[in-house]
Design a protein around this motif. Structure first.
Motif, PDB file in Angstrom:
ATOM      1  N   SER A  44       0.825  -1.217   0.000  1.00 48.52           N
ATOM      2  CA  SER A  44       0.000   0.000   0.000  1.00 48.52           C
ATOM      3  C   SER A  44       0.859   1.267   0.000  1.00 48.52           C
ATOM      4  N   ASN A  45       2.143   1.142   0.312  1.00 45.97           N
ATOM      5  CA  ASN A  45       3.076   2.275   0.329  1.00 45.97           C
ATOM      6  C   ASN A  45       4.307   1.957  -0.526  1.00 45.97           C
ATOM      7  N   MET A  46       4.091   1.373  -1.693  1.00 44.12           N
ATOM      8  CA  MET A  46       5.208   0.889  -2.505  1.00 44.12           C
ATOM      9  C   MET A  46       6.205   1.987  -2.853  1.00 44.12           C
ATOM     10  N   ASP A  47       5.751   3.202  -3.121  1.00 43.05           N
ATOM     11  CA  ASP A  47       6.691   4.277  -3.466  1.00 43.05           C
ATOM     12  C   ASP A  47       7.641   4.566  -2.306  1.00 43.05           C
ATOM     13  N   ASP A  48       7.103   4.640  -1.090  1.00 41.17           N
ATOM     14  CA  ASP A  48       7.950   4.868   0.085  1.00 41.17           C
ATOM     15  C   ASP A  48       8.893   3.680   0.304  1.00 41.17           C
ATOM     16  N   PHE A  49       8.366   2.475   0.145  1.00 41.80           N
ATOM     17  CA  PHE A  49       9.183   1.277   0.330  1.00 41.80           C
ATOM     18  C   PHE A  49      10.356   1.273  -0.656  1.00 41.80           C
TER      19      PHE A  49
END
Length: 149
Positions: free
Chosen positions: A97-102
């Motif tokens: 759900s937070n792939m960009d941050d990951f």
């Protein structure tokens, strides 16, 4: 007679060892999970080797270990595709759900690894230790957010 006993002991030890490993290899069948766990194990092994060299008086080639971490990260590929949250994994759902941050955190770790390589080539132990701590900090920050205990 000694040779027969020794051979039997060797076979038993080998089979027992394989018997313990085989179920672990067979339990997880999601190739993405198996791949990323193995790759992170490689990274962890090299981090421990660097810890021994930089902080515990151990001997070894710090550049080799730092470069090996970089290569392992480069082989991660798309290690978190859709559906790889199902199975024996400590990856939290927040990754997807937070792939960009990951991914940004992954880039931070990669950048810290490149800096560690440069520090090891310079030979300054304090610089190497600082670069190692920065890399370890990026790993810890990501684990805190995205890895279940």
């Amino acid at each position: 007679m000694k040779n027969v006993v020794l051979a039997a002991a060797l076979v038993a030890t080998t089979l027992t060892g394989f018997g313990a490993v085989a179920p672990a290899l067979a339990e997880e069948t999601n190739p993405s999970i198996v791949h990323r766990k193995a790759t992170y194990s490689v990274v962890g092994g090299h981090l421990h080797s660097l810890k021994a060299i930089l902080f515990l008086g151990g001997q070894g080639d710090a550049t080799y270990h730092a470069e090996s971490i970089k290569v392992a990260f480069e082989h991660m590929g798309n290690a978190y595709p859709a559906g790889s949250d199902k199975g024996e994994t400590k990856a939290k759902a927040e990754i997807w759900s937070n792939m960009d941050d990951f991914k940004a955190r992954g880039k931070d770790s990669y950048g810290a690894t490149v800096a560690l390589i440069e520090a090891t080539k310079g030979g300054d132990k304090a610089a190497m230790a600082g670069a190692f701590k920065k890399l370890a900090g990026t790993c810890k920050a990501c684990h805190k957010e995205y890895r279940a205990k």
